[in-house]
Design a protein around this motif. Structure first.
Motif, PDB file in Angstrom:
ATOM      1  N   ASN A  37     -59.850 -14.689  68.076  1.00  0.00           N
ATOM      2  CA  ASN A  37     -59.192 -14.270  66.562  1.00  0.00           C
ATOM      3  C   ASN A  37     -58.242 -16.089  65.991  1.00  0.00           C
ATOM      4  N   VAL A  40     -54.511 -12.996  62.194  1.00  0.00           N
ATOM      5  CA  VAL A  40     -55.032 -11.840  62.523  1.00  0.00           C
ATOM      6  C   VAL A  40     -56.364 -11.973  61.377  1.00  0.00           C
ATOM      7  N   ARG A  42     -60.012 -11.132  62.662  1.00  0.00           N
ATOM      8  CA  ARG A  42     -60.280 -10.555  64.713  1.00  0.00           C
ATOM      9  C   ARG A  42     -61.490 -10.625  64.315  1.00  0.00           C
ATOM     10  N   ILE A 121     -57.256  -7.502  60.972  1.00  0.00           N
ATOM     11  CA  ILE A 121     -55.666  -6.407  61.708  1.00  0.00           C
ATOM     12  C   ILE A 121     -54.520  -6.445  60.539  1.00  0.00           C
ATOM     13  N   ASN A 123     -51.323  -4.617  59.375  1.00  0.00           N
ATOM     14  CA  ASN A 123     -49.932  -5.004  59.008  1.00  0.00           C
ATOM     15  C   ASN A 123     -49.216  -3.087  59.262  1.00  0.00           C
ATOM     16  N   GLN A 162     -52.441  -6.033  54.593  1.00  0.00           N
ATOM     17  CA  GLN A 162     -51.654  -7.583  55.508  1.00  0.00           C
ATOM     18  C   GLN A 162     -51.186  -8.404  54.541  1.00  0.00           C
ATOM     19  N   LEU A 238     -49.715 -11.574  65.443  1.00  0.00           N
ATOM     20  CA  LEU A 238     -50.065 -10.490  65.342  1.00  0.00           C
ATOM     21  C   LEU A 238     -48.350  -9.483  64.874  1.00  0.00           C
TER      22      LEU A 238
END
Length: 239
Positions: A37, A40, A42, A121, A123, A162, A238
């Motif tokens: 990654n 965040v 990915r 990814i 939050n 995010q 992350l």
């Protein structure tokens, strides 16, 4: 300042006949421990799907999924009841949250569809699944950065769970833009869609990418030829 260069030729590659896919990060059968990654960010898959083919219904959860068509028409269906066709100029986002099923097919049988599939990814976990899309015009990002994604539902573009901001830009030869990372804990990942440009003394060509972080200064992006790129400003940690 820290940087990582991801040349196009060093991406993972899988050709399944109906699907020709390049992976910027480890995905499916492609695994590189140095490319899991970028913060965040990915997944960044550069997909070409043959006419009439596509991804059957499959599940996702707790992931922000952004699709950016580059050529052709992509038909989307999901368990939230959405049935849409997205094409070049559209930006689609889906917050998978507690779980969603969706499928993606090439709407046309006589030509391929090309699109970027990006996973971020979130939050927040286990949110209610949601879907949104917008349309943008090429003239809106000619020689300027157009915000296409943010963390704020009231801001320009689509939004995700995010602290990330995405921008699209087309730069004419010898034109330049400057950009400063939004938050100290963020970095940028710049992906060249076409052309050739320079940033922090690196020359990037079509489908090359660079990650930059731990930088508080403005970054200059200059086109050596007519170019188009996607800039992603994303958290490096992350949560």
């Amino acid at each position: 300042m820290k940087t990582v260069l991801h040349p196009a030729a060093q991406r993972g590659h899988a050709n399944h006949g109906w699907l020709d896919s390049y992976h910027s990060f480890s995905f499916a059968n492609y695994y590189d421990p140095n490319k899991i990654n970028f913060g965040v960010l990915r997944v960044l898959n550069d997909d070409t799907v043959s006419g009439g083919m596509g991804f059957g219904k499959h599940p996702h959860e707790n992931m922000e999924i952004i699709s950016i068509p580059l050529e052709g028409d992509l038909e989307h269906q999901d368990s939230m009841g959405n049935t849409t066709v997205i094409k070049s100029g559209d930006i689609q986002v889906m917050s998978a949250g507690t779980g969603v099923f969706h499928s993606e097919y090439n709407k046309n049988k006589d030509q391929p569809v090309k699109f970027l599939q990006i996973w971020v990814i979130p939050n927040q976990k286990n949110v209610t699944p949601r879907y949104d899309q917008i349309s943008i015009k090429s003239e809106d990002y000619q020689n300027k950065l157009l915000q296409i994604l943010s963390p704020n539902p009231d801001d320009e573009g689509v939004w995700i769970y995010q602290n990330a901001w995405f921008y699209m830009a087309s730069l004419s030869k010898d034109k330049s833009l400057s950009y400063k990372i939004k938050k100290e804990a963020n970095g940028i990942y710049l992906f060249v869609l076409e052309g050739q440009l320079t940033i922090v003394d690196n020359i990037l060509n079509t489908r090359d990418a660079i990650g930059i972080w731990d930088n508080g200064e403005e970054l200059e992006i200059k086109a050596k030829e007519d170019s188009k790129f996607l800039l992603m400003d994303i958290p490096m940690l992350l949560e």
